[in-house]
Design a protein around this motif. Sequence first.
Motif, PDB file in Angstrom:
ATOM      1  N   PRO A  47       0.786  -1.237   0.000  1.00 29.14           N
ATOM      2  CA  PRO A  47       0.000   0.000   0.000  1.00 29.14           C
ATOM      3  C   PRO A  47       0.822   1.293   0.000  1.00 29.14           C
ATOM      4  N   LEU A  48       2.053   1.255   0.501  1.00 31.22           N
ATOM      5  CA  LEU A  48       2.868   2.470   0.565  1.00 31.22           C
ATOM      6  C   LEU A  48       3.866   2.574  -0.583  1.00 31.22           C
ATOM      7  N   ALA A  49       3.692   1.773  -1.623  1.00 38.40           N
ATOM      8  CA  ALA A  49       4.634   1.768  -2.744  1.00 38.40           C
ATOM      9  C   ALA A  49       4.677   3.109  -3.466  1.00 38.40           C
ATOM     10  N   ASP A  50       3.606   3.875  -3.389  1.00 40.64           N
ATOM     11  CA  ASP A  50       3.576   5.197  -4.018  1.00 40.64           C
ATOM     12  C   ASP A  50       3.711   6.311  -2.994  1.00 40.64           C
ATOM     13  N   GLY A  51       4.220   5.980  -1.808  1.00 42.27           N
ATOM     14  CA  GLY A  51       4.366   6.960  -0.742  1.00 42.27           C
ATOM     15  C   GLY A  51       5.430   8.002  -1.032  1.00 42.27           C
ATOM     16  N   VAL A  52       5.481   8.988  -0.180  1.00 37.01           N
ATOM     17  CA  VAL A  52       6.398  10.113  -0.355  1.00 37.01           C
ATOM     18  C   VAL A  52       7.856   9.664  -0.376  1.00 37.01           C
ATOM     19  N   LEU A  53       8.228   8.692   0.446  1.00 31.86           N
ATOM     20  CA  LEU A  53       9.624   8.256   0.525  1.00 31.86           C
ATOM     21  C   LEU A  53       9.840   6.878  -0.106  1.00 31.86           C
ATOM     22  N   ALA A  54       8.971   6.488  -1.031  1.00 31.97           N
ATOM     23  CA  ALA A  54       9.109   5.186  -1.689  1.00 31.97           C
ATOM     24  C   ALA A  54      10.400   5.128  -2.491  1.00 31.97           C
ATOM     25  N   ASP A  55      10.999   3.963  -2.539  1.00 29.03           N
ATOM     26  CA  ASP A  55      12.245   3.719  -3.277  1.00 29.03           C
ATOM     27  C   ASP A  55      13.392   4.610  -2.806  1.00 29.03           C
ATOM     28  N   TYR A  56      13.381   4.966  -1.528  1.00 31.65           N
ATOM     29  CA  TYR A  56      14.470   5.724  -0.915  1.00 31.65           C
ATOM     30  C   TYR A  56      14.708   7.069  -1.587  1.00 31.65           C
ATOM     31  N   ALA A  57      13.671   7.689  -2.082  1.00 30.45           N
ATOM     32  CA  ALA A  57      13.786   9.002  -2.707  1.00 30.45           C
ATOM     33  C   ALA A  57      12.505   9.782  -2.434  1.00 30.45           C
ATOM     34  N   VAL A  58      12.609  11.091  -2.365  1.00 28.89           N
ATOM     35  CA  VAL A  58      11.437  11.926  -2.139  1.00 28.89           C
ATOM     36  C   VAL A  58      10.663  12.017  -3.448  1.00 28.89           C
ATOM     37  N   GLY A  59       9.421  11.563  -3.429  1.00 27.11           N
ATOM     38  CA  GLY A  59       8.577  11.606  -4.610  1.00 27.11           C
ATOM     39  C   GLY A  59       9.070  10.731  -5.749  1.00 27.11           C
ATOM     40  N   GLY A  60       9.918   9.739  -5.463  1.00 24.97           N
ATOM     41  CA  GLY A  60      10.429   8.849  -6.492  1.00 24.97           C
ATOM     42  C   GLY A  60      11.513   9.455  -7.356  1.00 24.97           C
ATOM     43  N   ASP A  61      11.977  10.656  -7.038  1.00 32.83           N
ATOM     44  CA  ASP A  61      13.006  11.346  -7.811  1.00 32.83           C
ATOM     45  C   ASP A  61      14.378  11.025  -7.223  1.00 32.83           C
ATOM     46  N   ASP A  62      15.232  10.360  -8.001  1.00 27.74           N
ATOM     47  CA  ASP A  62      16.552   9.961  -7.513  1.00 27.74           C
ATOM     48  C   ASP A  62      17.440  11.135  -7.118  1.00 27.74           C
ATOM     49  N   ARG A  63      17.123  12.321  -7.572  1.00 25.17           N
ATOM     50  CA  ARG A  63      17.924  13.493  -7.182  1.00 25.17           C
ATOM     51  C   ARG A  63      17.748  13.822  -5.710  1.00 25.17           C
ATOM     52  N   PHE A  64      16.691  13.298  -5.098  1.00 27.24           N
ATOM     53  CA  PHE A  64      16.390  13.613  -3.703  1.00 27.24           C
ATOM     54  C   PHE A  64      16.638  12.436  -2.762  1.00 27.24           C
ATOM     55  N   THR A  65      17.527  11.534  -3.152  1.00 26.16           N
ATOM     56  CA  THR A  65      17.841  10.380  -2.312  1.00 26.16           C
ATOM     57  C   THR A  65      18.424  10.824  -0.966  1.00 26.16           C
ATOM     58  N   GLY A  66      19.334  11.788  -0.985  1.00 30.75           N
ATOM     59  CA  GLY A  66      19.948  12.284   0.250  1.00 30.75           C
ATOM     60  C   GLY A  66      18.937  12.915   1.176  1.00 30.75           C
TER      61      GLY A  66
END
Length: 95
Positions: A47-66
Amino acid sequence: MKRFFLGFALVSLLFAGVLSYFASSDPDGLDHVTEQQGIAEHAREHPLADGVLADYAVGGDDRFTGIAGVIGVLVTLLLAGGLFWLLRKRSGASG
């Protein structure tokens, strides 16, 4: 003791904010084994796969991993600190 915890928090935030960008984007060990064994094709998204911090990035954007790492460290430190504060042994309390 306060200096230790402040130093710990700063080092944790630095690691999360900087080293997160060097983390591998390849599947982890569990993903690799499920793909290898043919189990992954039966998996469903949680259920949280589309969450704000999904895939260790903010909004799924890899630029925001840190930033996701920093948010994770802050949440963990706040929850752990709050739990320790609530459960601490108070002076004058019988025990």
